[in-house]
Motif scaffolding. Structure first.
Motif, PDB file in Angstrom:
ATOM      1  N   GLU A 125      -8.336   7.312  13.138  1.00  0.00           N
ATOM      2  CA  GLU A 125      -7.619   8.440  13.733  1.00  0.00           C
ATOM      3  C   GLU A 125      -7.431   9.569  12.726  1.00  0.00           C
ATOM      4  OE1 GLU A 125      -3.385   9.327  15.973  1.00  0.00           O
ATOM      5  OE2 GLU A 125      -4.047   7.263  15.694  1.00  0.00           O
ATOM      6  N   THR A 126      -7.109   9.219  11.493  1.00  0.00           N
ATOM      7  CA  THR A 126      -6.960  10.233  10.448  1.00  0.00           C
ATOM      8  C   THR A 126      -8.284  10.949  10.197  1.00  0.00           C
ATOM      9  OG1 THR A 126      -5.229   8.894   9.413  1.00  0.00           O
ATOM     10  CG2 THR A 126      -6.222  10.605   8.074  1.00  0.00           C
ATOM     11  N   SER A 127      -9.373  10.193  10.152  1.00  0.00           N
ATOM     12  CA  SER A 127     -10.693  10.800   9.942  1.00  0.00           C
ATOM     13  C   SER A 127     -11.059  11.732  11.091  1.00  0.00           C
ATOM     14  CB  SER A 127     -11.757   9.715   9.817  1.00  0.00           C
ATOM     15  OG  SER A 127     -11.502   8.902   8.712  1.00  0.00           O
ATOM     16  N   LEU A 128     -10.746  11.331  12.316  1.00  0.00           N
ATOM     17  CA  LEU A 128     -11.042  12.189  13.469  1.00  0.00           C
ATOM     18  C   LEU A 128     -10.223  13.475  13.441  1.00  0.00           C
ATOM     19  CD1 LEU A 128     -11.412   9.618  16.379  1.00  0.00           C
ATOM     20  CD2 LEU A 128     -13.184  11.033  15.354  1.00  0.00           C
ATOM     21  N   GLN A 129      -8.982  13.393  12.998  1.00  0.00           N
ATOM     22  CA  GLN A 129      -8.157  14.601  12.901  1.00  0.00           C
ATOM     23  C   GLN A 129      -8.730  15.556  11.866  1.00  0.00           C
ATOM     24  OE1 GLN A 129      -4.213  13.141  12.109  1.00  0.00           O
ATOM     25  NE2 GLN A 129      -3.786  12.731  14.258  1.00  0.00           N
ATOM     26  N   ARG A 130      -9.183  15.022  10.726  1.00  0.00           N
ATOM     27  CA  ARG A 130      -9.794  15.883   9.711  1.00  0.00           C
ATOM     28  C   ARG A 130     -11.081  16.508  10.228  1.00  0.00           C
ATOM     29  NH1 ARG A 130     -10.233  12.252   4.572  1.00  0.00           N
ATOM     30  NH2 ARG A 130      -9.625  10.611   5.982  1.00  0.00           N
ATOM     31  N   LEU A 131     -11.888  15.719  10.938  1.00  0.00           N
ATOM     32  CA  LEU A 131     -13.129  16.242  11.510  1.00  0.00           C
ATOM     33  C   LEU A 131     -12.835  17.330  12.529  1.00  0.00           C
ATOM     34  CD1 LEU A 131     -16.219  16.027  11.807  1.00  0.00           C
ATOM     35  CD2 LEU A 131     -15.812  14.293  13.567  1.00  0.00           C
ATOM     36  N   GLU A 132     -11.811  17.139  13.349  1.00  0.00           N
ATOM     37  CA  GLU A 132     -11.444  18.146  14.340  1.00  0.00           C
ATOM     38  C   GLU A 132     -11.036  19.454  13.664  1.00  0.00           C
ATOM     39  OE1 GLU A 132      -8.474  18.668  18.181  1.00  0.00           O
ATOM     40  OE2 GLU A 132      -8.194  16.981  16.821  1.00  0.00           O
ATOM     41  N   LYS A 133     -10.269  19.362  12.584  1.00  0.00           N
ATOM     42  CA  LYS A 133      -9.873  20.580  11.855  1.00  0.00           C
ATOM     43  C   LYS A 133     -11.100  21.305  11.308  1.00  0.00           C
ATOM     44  CE  LYS A 133      -5.311  19.020  10.427  1.00  0.00           C
ATOM     45  NZ  LYS A 133      -4.443  18.628   9.298  1.00  0.00           N
ATOM     46  N   ARG A 134     -12.050  20.543  10.768  1.00  0.00           N
ATOM     47  CA  ARG A 134     -13.264  21.168  10.228  1.00  0.00           C
ATOM     48  C   ARG A 134     -14.089  21.821  11.330  1.00  0.00           C
ATOM     49  NH1 ARG A 134     -15.157  16.369   6.084  1.00  0.00           N
ATOM     50  NH2 ARG A 134     -13.442  16.633   4.615  1.00  0.00           N
ATOM     51  N   LEU A 135     -14.167  21.183  12.483  1.00  0.00           N
ATOM     52  CA  LEU A 135     -14.932  21.772  13.589  1.00  0.00           C
ATOM     53  C   LEU A 135     -14.287  23.063  14.072  1.00  0.00           C
ATOM     54  CD1 LEU A 135     -15.936  18.612  15.640  1.00  0.00           C
ATOM     55  CD2 LEU A 135     -17.441  20.125  14.363  1.00  0.00           C
ATOM     56  N   TRP A 136     -12.954  23.074  14.191  1.00  0.00           N
ATOM     57  CA  TRP A 136     -12.286  24.304  14.606  1.00  0.00           C
ATOM     58  C   TRP A 136     -12.480  25.400  13.571  1.00  0.00           C
ATOM     59  CZ3 TRP A 136     -11.339  25.640  19.192  1.00  0.00           C
ATOM     60  CH2 TRP A 136     -10.944  24.721  20.155  1.00  0.00           C
TER      61      TRP A 136
END
Length: 82
Positions: free
Chosen positions: A46-57
């Motif tokens: 979940e933490t990795s997905l949140q970081r990935l989401e921030k990078r995509l935005w």
């Protein structure tokens, strides 16, 4: 004389042992440890997905800002050249 024999040795050799209950308790402990490990791994994912989401935005906003900057540059060039 009495017919009762005296049993010598450890009392644990002759005490009743509930093997089924011991297996159930062992399986419950194993299941609890597996659940804890699964929870730990899911929190990491979940933490990795949140970081990935921030990078995509951040990438999306970067692309939009470049497109807007080029559009504004074209508008300014049209006004100056016209």
């Amino acid at each position: 004389m009495s017919d009762t024999k005296e049993i010598s040795g450890s009392r644990y050799l002759y005490a009743p042992f509930d093997a089924a209950n011991a297996k159930i308790e062992a399986n419950e402990r194993v299941q609890a440890e597996r659940w804890a490990a699964l929870t730990f791994r899911l929190e990491g994912i979940e933490t990795s997905l949140q970081r990935l989401e921030k990078r995509l935005w951040l990438a999306v906003f970067g692309v939009v800002s470049v497109i807007l900057a080029q559009g504004i540059n074209q508008l300014l060039n049209l006004n100056i050249g016209g």
